[in-house]
Design a protein around this motif. Structure first.
Motif, PDB file in Angstrom:
ATOM      1  N   ALA A   1       0.001 -12.619 -26.367  1.00 48.01           N
ATOM      2  CA  ALA A   1       0.773 -12.763 -24.954  1.00 48.01           C
ATOM      3  C   ALA A   1       0.786 -11.171 -24.121  1.00 48.01           C
ATOM      4  O   ALA A   1       0.242 -11.145 -23.054  1.00 48.01           O
ATOM      5  N   VAL A   2       0.963  -9.973 -24.811  1.00 45.16           N
ATOM      6  CA  VAL A   2       1.026  -8.772 -24.320  1.00 45.16           C
ATOM      7  C   VAL A   2      -0.532  -8.315 -24.101  1.00 45.16           C
ATOM      8  O   VAL A   2      -0.718  -7.762 -22.836  1.00 45.16           O
ATOM      9  N   LEU A   3      -1.262  -8.759 -24.567  1.00 52.06           N
ATOM     10  CA  LEU A   3      -2.890  -8.369 -24.330  1.00 52.06           C
ATOM     11  C   LEU A   3      -3.271  -9.265 -22.989  1.00 52.06           C
ATOM     12  O   LEU A   3      -3.757  -8.650 -22.227  1.00 52.06           O
ATOM     13  N   GLN A   4      -2.853 -10.405 -22.892  1.00 50.82           N
ATOM     14  CA  GLN A   4      -3.114 -11.113 -21.611  1.00 50.82           C
ATOM     15  C   GLN A   4      -2.344 -10.618 -20.517  1.00 50.82           C
ATOM     16  O   GLN A   4      -2.808 -10.415 -19.450  1.00 50.82           O
ATOM     17  N   ILE A   5      -1.083 -10.001 -20.744  1.00 51.80           N
ATOM     18  CA  ILE A   5      -0.154  -9.542 -19.545  1.00 51.80           C
ATOM     19  C   ILE A   5      -1.005  -8.253 -19.099  1.00 51.80           C
ATOM     20  O   ILE A   5      -1.180  -7.779 -17.792  1.00 51.80           O
TER      21      ILE A   5
END
Length: 295
Positions: free
Chosen positions: A265-269
């Motif tokens: 999730a943080v990678l995509q953000i």
């Protein structure tokens, strides 16, 4: 009056009865704090009698610890990166996992500058645009930013938190370690000015519904403000990542501590906001712990 040996035995029994798996260690730490001596002294002088006043203080600490009041709050300090940091209930207790964030930032800072000038050299030059500008956002104790400054004296350090009470703790830790840093009471970037070369953050990232399931030491005593990351635990990653490009120089780095299940999730953000060369670092248990990238 009880002897040192008797109090050590009593401490172990009481802590074990409360379900404390570290009873043998914690009983000695608490007695060291009361007596002002080390464990070796206690082992060598086990039959020495302890004054009634000190015995009463020790029993009081044991009682509070058995009721799951955090050990670090009882002691007033926590260990982090081989240093000690003042703590109280207004700040999250520093944890070993967060040292991974400091290690990643240390390496990047070294790669960015090659070598660091001392603060004295910077003062002679006049503080400067040549300084590496580092922001510790949601700083709490300040342990992340202060550790970076202790390793790299040449950086210009800013520490920001929404909690005035937390910043009082940060200020104490700056003074304790004789470190210079600008303190800003700010809701994320609200009162931040200027551009940074690096932003490091251990933001609140626990899902709201999970908080009540955490161990009593955490859910009942550590500040909710530093724990609750919203419904999915990602609120602060979204807000910080969305605004960070406005406050970072070209090539500037953003580094986050994350929960063990938040990597994707943080990678995509971060990708959505244009960050590059995004990498993940695991903690000592092999769990995903840090995500970082640059503009």
């Amino acid at each position: 009056m009880a002897t040192i040996r008797e109090l050590l035995t009593l401490g172990k029994e009481k802590l074990e009865s409360s379900g404390n798996e570290y009873a043998k260690y914690e009983r000695k730490v608490l007695l060291e704090e009361v007596l002002g001596c080390n464990y070796m002294y206690m082992l060598m002088n086990g039959e020495e009698e302890v004054s009634g006043e000190k015995e009463k203080k020790y029993l009081s600490l044991l009682e509070r610890r058995c009721a799951h009041y955090p050990l670090q709050y009882l002691l007033g300090y926590a260990y982090f990166m081989d240093y000690t940091f003042y703590v109280n209930e207004n700040v999250l207790i520093p944890r070993n996992d967060t040292e991974i964030l400091v290690e990643c930032a240390n390496k990047i800072l070294g790669d960015m500058t090659g070598s660091f000038s001392t603060e004295t050299e910077q003062e002679e030059k006049g503080k400067s645009e040549n300084s590496v500008q580092v922001l510790d956002l949601c700083c709490g104790t300040g342990c992340i930013g202060i550790s970076l400054k202790l390793y790299h004296q040449g950086i210009a350090l800013t520490l920001a938190d929404v909690s005035k009470e937390a910043l009082e703790v940060t200020k104490c830790n700056l003074e304790k370690h004789n470190v210079k840093g600008e303190l800003i009471c700010s809701s994320l970037f609200q009162k931040i000015t200027g551009k940074m070369d690096m932003i490091v953050s251990n933001p609140p990232y626990i899902e709201s519904r999970v908080i009540d399931t955490l161990m009593p030491e955490v859910k009942d005593h550590e500040p909710l403000l530093a724990l609750d990351g919203g419904e999915d635990g990602l609120d602060f990653y979204r807000k910080i990542t969305m605004q960070a490009p406005e406050y970072l120089n070209t090539g500037g780095w953003l580094l986050f501590e994350i929960g063990y299940n938040q990597k994707e999730a943080v990678l995509q953000i971060m990708k959505a906001q244009g960050f590059k060369d995004i990498a993940v670092k695991t903690d000592y248990a092999g769990l995903d712990r840090v995500v970082y990238g640059h503009l």
